[in-house]
Write a protein that holds these residues in place. Structure first.
Motif, PDB file in Angstrom:
ATOM      1  N   UNK A   1       0.833  -1.200   0.000  1.00 41.28           N
ATOM      2  CA  UNK A   1       0.000   0.000   0.000  1.00 41.28           C
ATOM      3  C   UNK A   1       0.871   1.254   0.000  1.00 41.28           C
ATOM      4  N   UNK A   2       0.393   2.300  -0.658  1.00 40.43           N
ATOM      5  CA  UNK A   2       1.054   3.596  -0.562  1.00 40.43           C
ATOM      6  C   UNK A   2       0.924   4.127   0.860  1.00 40.43           C
ATOM      7  N   UNK A   3       1.905   4.892   1.282  1.00 43.09           N
ATOM      8  CA  UNK A   3       1.898   5.457   2.636  1.00 43.09           C
ATOM      9  C   UNK A   3       2.006   6.971   2.530  1.00 43.09           C
ATOM     10  N   UNK A   4       1.089   7.681   3.170  1.00 41.98           N
ATOM     11  CA  UNK A   4       1.146   9.139   3.298  1.00 41.98           C
ATOM     12  C   UNK A   4       1.204   9.445   4.790  1.00 41.98           C
ATOM     13  N   UNK A   5       2.390   9.839   5.264  1.00 41.00           N
ATOM     14  CA  UNK A   5       2.589   9.966   6.706  1.00 41.00           C
ATOM     15  C   UNK A   5       2.817  11.419   7.112  1.00 41.00           C
ATOM     16  N   UNK A   6       1.940  11.966   7.979  1.00 38.05           N
ATOM     17  CA  UNK A   6       2.130  13.338   8.459  1.00 38.05           C
ATOM     18  C   UNK A   6       3.167  13.363   9.595  1.00 38.05           C
TER      19      UNK A   6
ATOM     20  N   UNK B   1       5.304   7.462   0.542  1.00 37.37           N
ATOM     21  CA  UNK B   1       5.986   6.427  -0.221  1.00 37.37           C
ATOM     22  C   UNK B   1       4.961   5.860  -1.203  1.00 37.37           C
ATOM     23  N   UNK B   2       5.174   6.138  -2.482  1.00 40.55           N
ATOM     24  CA  UNK B   2       4.243   5.710  -3.515  1.00 40.55           C
ATOM     25  C   UNK B   2       4.892   4.646  -4.383  1.00 40.55           C
ATOM     26  N   UNK B   3       4.193   3.534  -4.572  1.00 42.27           N
ATOM     27  CA  UNK B   3       4.706   2.424  -5.381  1.00 42.27           C
ATOM     28  C   UNK B   3       4.309   2.641  -6.833  1.00 42.27           C
ATOM     29  N   UNK B   4       5.315   2.683  -7.697  1.00 38.22           N
ATOM     30  CA  UNK B   4       5.093   2.962  -9.115  1.00 38.22           C
ATOM     31  C   UNK B   4       5.709   1.836  -9.948  1.00 38.22           C
ATOM     32  N   UNK B   5       4.952   1.265 -10.889  1.00 33.06           N
ATOM     33  CA  UNK B   5       5.520   0.174 -11.705  1.00 33.06           C
ATOM     34  C   UNK B   5       6.584   0.684 -12.655  1.00 33.06           C
ATOM     35  N   UNK B   6       7.545  -0.202 -12.989  1.00 39.40           N
ATOM     36  CA  UNK B   6       8.526   0.136 -14.014  1.00 39.40           C
ATOM     37  C   UNK B   6       7.819   0.226 -15.357  1.00 39.40           C
ATOM     38  N   UNK B   7       8.466   0.892 -16.308  1.00 37.94           N
ATOM     39  CA  UNK B   7       7.850   1.145 -17.616  1.00 37.94           C
ATOM     40  C   UNK B   7       7.710  -0.119 -18.447  1.00 37.94           C
TER      41      UNK B   7
END
Length: 455
Positions: free
Chosen positions: A117-122, A131-137
């Protein structure tokens, strides 16, 4: 102390390494466990360096020559036509299709569950770190061929890549003379079943190199050939040349791990069923003469019983010569230990691709294993299950690299990108700390870049 098999032909007995009564450190244990001869690794490295230079320098012309040299096929361009994929799927045996579909279903379910899961931490008011998970191209997936066909490896490569959200997926598998220079038709059918239409008839190290560096258009001997676009990640199992190629292109592209010739270690005590253990050792030995089958046990009686079972089962297995070669090689054998504590230490030093734990309280013993590509617990979790239908992935690190590498999974195709979003008040709260630390490191311009915002 090691003893070699007593016969040069046919199965006689496994090499034995007796560690009982010895206290060994990690380096000594790593030296004691069975391994492929270093000369084989060195030879592969020399050959692969040549292939890298050739494919990078001559593109499609080099690929065509290597296809003729290693696979015995004449090839103008390795791209598999779309109609060949469709025809392979149409002709697929219904029972094989049902088995592949079940394997796909379980692999998809596990792959979806793996997605992080993506994490958005204040971290403070007005300060969010994400921390955003992004696939390779784009990815290049390798499916081995040669001594066997591996439609299961199509599933193991493709499913996690698609689950990760990769937009461009290319697959390579060796061309086969019996199929007119196409890869194995079951491999093509599995690719079509998963919706993969960019498939290449390329095998060995040259396939890895073509994916890593790309191949320019029109670089064949007759000027033909569409470009093969370079990828960001290369994955898949293969022989020692494929594993070596992956190691040598790492850094140009990402790789999953060095998934070379298969290996199985079985950690067993007196309670293990020798017929089961023997069958599992044979199951991996039939892949390749360089496959490794290792039994680690505190029971000499079990070791003897397993060897007796091997004599019976090897004699009737379909690929007897291949199995005998694998079991008789320096990479296979029996390691005798004092107890399960020493057995666990040996297994962690060996860092097997596949490790079976068949002992009393097998789950508790398995929990003590820290280095393995995959762990199979108890009598009814054989490695063969993981090869096909467990839902797990069978593309796993070999040759001890499981001590620092993971098996193929969804995160192989993802990158964790950090996102920093501070407002003015949040930056002001830590501004003086940034300025102080920048001066302490002798990098005052770092602090100035903060201070200027409050001048």
């Amino acid at each position: 102390m090691s003893t070699a098999p007593s016969s040069a032909t046919g199965f006689a007995k496994l090499h034995r390494t007796d560690l009982r009564g010895r206290t060994l450190g990690l380096a000594e244990l790593k030296s004691a466990v069975p391994r492929t001869a270093q000369s084989t690794v060195t030879t592969a490295e020399t050959a692969v360096h040549g292939i890298i230079a050739d494919v990078r320098g001559r593109g499609h012309a080099a690929l065509a020559e290597l296809a003729l040299k290693f696979d015995g096929v004449t090839q103008e361009h390795p791209r598999v036509p779309a109609e060949a994929l469709a025809q392979a799927l149409e002709a697929l045996d219904p029972q094989v299709r049902a088995a592949l579909e079940e394997s796909i279903s379980r692999a998809k379910a596990f792959a979806q569950a793996q997605k992080p899961a993506n994490v958005d931490f204040p971290v403070a008011s007005g300060a969010v770190v994400s921390s955003h998970w992004i696939p390779v191209r784009r990815v290049g997936l390798y499916v081995p061929g040669g001594l066997a066909a591996y439609p299961s490896s199509v599933i193991m490569n493709v499913v996690p890549a698609l689950a990760a959200g990769v937009g461009s997926v290319a697959l390579a598998s060796p061309p086969q003379k019996e199929f007119g220079g196409l890869p194995d038709l079951t491999v093509l059918a599995a690719a079509a079943l998963l919706g993969i239409d960019e498939v290449y008839a390329m095998g060995g190290a040259q396939a890895i190199v073509a994916f890593a560096y790309g191949v320019a258009a029109g670089s064949s001997a007759n000027g033909a050939g569409d470009a093969i676009e370079p990828v960001d990640v290369v994955t898949g199992p293969g022989n020692i040349f494929v594993a070596t190629a992956k190691r040598l292109v790492k850094g140009v592209v990402g790789i999953d791990s060095e998934a070379g010739a298969t290996e199985i270690a079985v950690l067993a005590d007196h309670s293990a069923n020798p017929a089961f253990v023997a069958a599992d050792l044979i199951s991996q030995a039939e892949h390749d003469p360089n496959a490794a089958s290792v039994l680690v046990t505190s029971s000499p009686e079990l070791a003897d019983a397993v060897e007796n079972e091997l004599r019976v089962q090897v004699a009737r297995t379909a690929h007897r010569e291949r199995v005998e070669a694998a079991l008789g090689g320096p990479q296979s054998g029996i390691v005798l230990v004092d107890d399960l504590d020493q057995g666990v230490a040996v297994c962690n030093a060996y860092a097997a691709e596949h490790l079976e734990v068949v002992t009393e309280n097998a789950s508790a013993v398995a929990a003590r294993i820290t280095n393995a590509g995959a762990i199979f617990v108890g009598d009814y979790s054989p490695v063969s299950l993981g090869d096909y239908c467990a839902g797990s992935n069978h593309v796993l690190p070999t040759s001890g690299t499981a001590a620092f590498s993971s098996g193929l999974n969804v995160t192989t195709f993802l990158r964790a990108v950090q996102v920093i979003n501070y407002n003015k008040d949040a930056l002001e709260q830590v501004a003086q700390h940034v300025i102080t630390l920048s001066k302490a490191e002798g990098l005052p311009a770092h602090g100035d870049a903060v201070a200027v915002r409050f001048a």
